[in-house]
Design an enzyme around this catalytic site. Structure first.
Site, PDB file in Angstrom:
ATOM      1  N   ARG A  29       0.829  -1.213   0.000  1.00 39.02           N
ATOM      2  CA  ARG A  29       0.000   0.000   0.000  1.00 39.02           C
ATOM      3  C   ARG A  29       0.861   1.259   0.000  1.00 39.02           C
ATOM      4  O   ARG A  29       0.440   2.297   0.527  1.00 39.02           O
ATOM      5  CB  ARG A  29      -0.965   0.015   1.190  1.00 39.02           C
ATOM      6  N   ARG A  33      -2.693   6.541  -0.045  1.00 35.10           N
ATOM      7  CA  ARG A  33      -2.938   6.586   1.382  1.00 35.10           C
ATOM      8  C   ARG A  33      -2.173   7.680   2.110  1.00 35.10           C
ATOM      9  O   ARG A  33      -2.700   8.753   2.367  1.00 35.10           O
ATOM     10  CB  ARG A  33      -2.667   5.216   2.020  1.00 35.10           C
ATOM     11  N   ARG A  42      -5.933  13.008  -6.204  1.00 33.65           N
ATOM     12  CA  ARG A  42      -7.215  12.311  -6.088  1.00 33.65           C
ATOM     13  C   ARG A  42      -8.375  13.230  -5.706  1.00 33.65           C
ATOM     14  O   ARG A  42      -9.520  12.775  -5.602  1.00 33.65           O
ATOM     15  CB  ARG A  42      -7.117  11.205  -5.028  1.00 33.65           C
ATOM     16  N   ASP A  78      -7.055  -2.097  -7.078  1.00 32.05           N
ATOM     17  CA  ASP A  78      -7.774  -2.635  -5.933  1.00 32.05           C
ATOM     18  C   ASP A  78      -8.246  -4.032  -6.281  1.00 32.05           C
ATOM     19  O   ASP A  78      -8.475  -4.335  -7.463  1.00 32.05           O
ATOM     20  CB  ASP A  78      -8.977  -1.757  -5.574  1.00 32.05           C
ATOM     21  N   TYR A 153     -15.804 -10.579   0.492  1.00 36.80           N
ATOM     22  CA  TYR A 153     -16.501  -9.310   0.291  1.00 36.80           C
ATOM     23  C   TYR A 153     -17.822  -9.534  -0.443  1.00 36.80           C
ATOM     24  O   TYR A 153     -18.845  -8.927  -0.107  1.00 36.80           O
ATOM     25  CB  TYR A 153     -15.631  -8.337  -0.505  1.00 36.80           C
TER      26      TYR A 153
END
Length: 346
Positions: A29, A33, A42, A78, A153
């Site tokens: 990651r 972030r 973003r 992702d 998920y």
């Protein structure tokens, strides 16, 4: 740069268990972030939209390479991105994660998971090709979600702590479970193949939540599907990394599924992980991400310990034991990367 210069990259050398000039380092990651430059590009753009814009994917993937000087880039994507591209109704909610509008509960739901084709993700091909061109001798790691983690998920409808619905499907309707996991294996294979054929130098299969399973359940319900993914990628000859969280009891099985490199979270020392894996293989890990907030006097001895324990493996790729926390200080990560490279210089 040529493929020869890539072959000399510390990351790829370590992943093959060959001698390295220093222990390579990258951070899971690392793209996004914690970086202010990521948040800036973003602004006003949703996560899923950003993944379909090659210009943004390239910029965000390159940001940590520039900032930290890491030995590998990881593709900005992702684990649910290929599903979304194939028309499945899934969203990524800020602060929550993947959320599914209609969770899968039956065969009709499983049929909604269709194969992913290169035509579904043309922006992935474009972004990877551009990244490979710009990265030169720095390898790009492609990735996908492993069948179990993605299925969790889809079945739960979003993140879960106990995976109760997923486990209920596994045991209560094994045929339905295996049908879903098999389709998700095909999704992972297709998405990874697109990345590798566009130039990615390695792939990582994230089974982030496999640690919620017993070894028996993992071997019966999960391992065959992850093995299918690894087997399909074998002809490409790129290193295949397998990673999960809280998987100390599963390391041997996750290795046997077909990984060339086994990722280890912070709960198991690397030398003990090597013993549990059994067959000598390179390992990746495993600084506790929480220590990034503990001050350098606490971090430095932990890095030294991990570098020493990593010598038990044929190769060691330094990483965190999980992803970069969103509120981590980029300056600390930069210092960790440089310290690992300098301290381990051969």
């Amino acid at each position: 740069m040529s493929s020869t210069s890539l072959d000399r990259s510390p990351y790829l050398l370590a992943a093959r268990g060959e001698p390295v000039p220093h222990t390579p380092v990258w951070f899971q990651r690392q793209a996004g972030r914690a970086l202010p430059e990521y948040r800036k590009v973003r602004e006003g753009i949703s996560m899923l939209e950003s993944l379909t814009r090659p210009d943004l994917v390239v910029e965000i993937t390159l940001q940590p390479v520039r900032r930290y000087g890491v030995d590998a880039a990881v593709f900005y994507s992702d684990i649910v991105a290929p599903l979304k591209s194939a028309g499945f109704d899934v969203d990524i909610k800020p602060g929550v994660g993947p959320v599914v509008a209609e969770p899968i509960r039956d065969a009709e739901g499983v049929r909604r998971v269709r194969p992913v084709t290169p035509a579904d993700v043309p922006y992935t091909t474009e972004a990877v090709q551009q990244l490979v061109s710009e990265l030169g001798g720095t390898p790009l790691i492609g990735f996908a979600g492993a069948p179990f983690t993605v299925a969790s998920y889809l079945v739960e409808g979003g993140p879960s702590k106990d995976f109760a619905k997923t486990k209920a499907m596994m045991h209560g309707d094994p045929d339905l479970w295996h049908a879903l996991a098999d389709r998700l294996a095909d999704v992972a294979i297709a998405y990874l193949t697109v990345q590798v054929e566009a130039g990615a130098s390695a792939i990582q299969l994230f089974d982030s939540w496999a640690g919620g399973l017993s070894p028996r359940d993992y071997e019966r319900f999960v391992m065959p599907h992850s093995a299918k993914v690894f087997e399909a990628l074998e002809p490409y000859g790129v290193p295949r990394v397998h990673f999960g969280v809280n998987t100390g009891e599963l390391l041997g099985l996750m290795s046997a599924a077909g990984a060339d490199v086994v990722g280890v979270d912070w709960r198991v020392p690397l030398d003990e992980a090597v013993r549990r894996i059994g067959t000598p293989k390179p390992v990746q890990g495993n600084l506790d991400p929480a220590l990034l907030f503990a001050g350098w006097e606490a971090i430095e001895p932990e890095i030294d310990r991990i570098l020493e324990e990593g010598k038990a493996a044929p190769g060691h790729i330094f990483n965190l034991g999980h992803g970069v926390p969103p509120n981590a200080d980029p300056e600390v990560l930069e210092r960790v990367a440089k310290y690992v490279q300098d301290r381990s210089a051969r």
